[in-house]
Design an enzyme around this catalytic site. Sequence first.
Site, PDB file in Angstrom:
ATOM      1  N   PRO A 119      -8.677   4.963   4.322  1.00 31.76           N
ATOM      2  CG  PRO A 119      -9.933   3.274   3.307  1.00 31.76           C
ATOM      3  CD  PRO A 119      -8.709   4.131   3.119  1.00 31.76           C
ATOM      4  CE  LYS A 168      -4.354  -1.151  -0.214  1.00 31.97           C
ATOM      5  NZ  LYS A 168      -5.186  -0.670  -1.341  1.00 31.97           N
TER       6      LYS A 168
END
Length: 355
Positions: free
Chosen positions: A170, A148
């Site tokens: 998120p 990520k």
Amino acid sequence: MTETDQTNGKKVLVTGGAGFLGINQIRHLLSRGYKVVSYDVTDFDYPEASREDVRIVRGDIRNRRLLREAMEGVDFVVHTAAALPLYSASDIYTTDVEGTRNVLEAAKQNGVERVVHVSSTAVYGIPDHHPLYEDDKLEGVGPYGQAKIQAEMICLEYRAKGLAVPVIRPKSFVGPERLGVFALLYDWAHTGHNFPMIGSGENRYQLLDVEDLCDAITSCLVLPEEDVNDTFNIGAAEFSTMKSDYQVVLDHAGHGKKIVGFPALPAILGLRVLDRLGVSPLYKWVYETASKDSFVSIEKAQRKLGYAPKFSNKEALLRNFRWYLENLSRFENASGVSHRVPWKQGAVGFLKKVF
């Protein structure tokens, strides 16, 4: 001018459109007048498949040619596709890193206006302070967290090339269609068991309702580029301790059961062993952080996106649990590694016999 006026005729390609976030985002966009292309490696088995304003493309984001063709005539891309932590390290890298580069390159070649990249707060690793801000250090745990971070670096590279790439980080999000690790809690609550928790449960752990996440993503499509071409934490505004928030699910189930804490260190050590043996239902980042505070600042999103979450942790968990109960017959015997099916309970499932 209303939002529908602004979106009239606009087309959005959603990578991972058949997934939990993908289908919720597609429904959110359709309700606001967008046309949608779902691009996913799995079947799109939803009623929306029959709509004239929905196009279904079954494809892998690692397939550059098909991805580029699917993106022709698209105005925006919402990039939710990812290999989740229970996938192999190889699949995680090729999908989450190389796949993200493919998405951004296809968007640039097709003249797409914006690509909203859905990242994760897993990029912060196991932090030593809270709340976490967007400019805090990035230190991913395991192949997923590391991938990520690498994907975000590629987003910055394409921003430098002139493509608008809002990045959304998120917190763990729940809502209709969400199962995954949360199915453990819902299953134990529904069948009348106490639920084990790593640590005392007195830590504050922020969650997020998928509807609030979809609002934030859509804001990145309609607000001025200078406001959205940035990185944003997204989470609930109202949350308390894990023990308090998760207890509402057991209370709603009506069996009088409770959250039961386990000393964190022995529980984590045990899960590390189960993880190595391949029989843990939890991946490293989850069990290493579950007993610690985990929350981010959403001030930047509130200020620049007008982000105003509607659901607290408790409300989000209950909304998801009600959906679980209404749809239980669809997945009673299913399991897998995506958010749309329950994760295998592995050795932890044996605890149900004594809870």
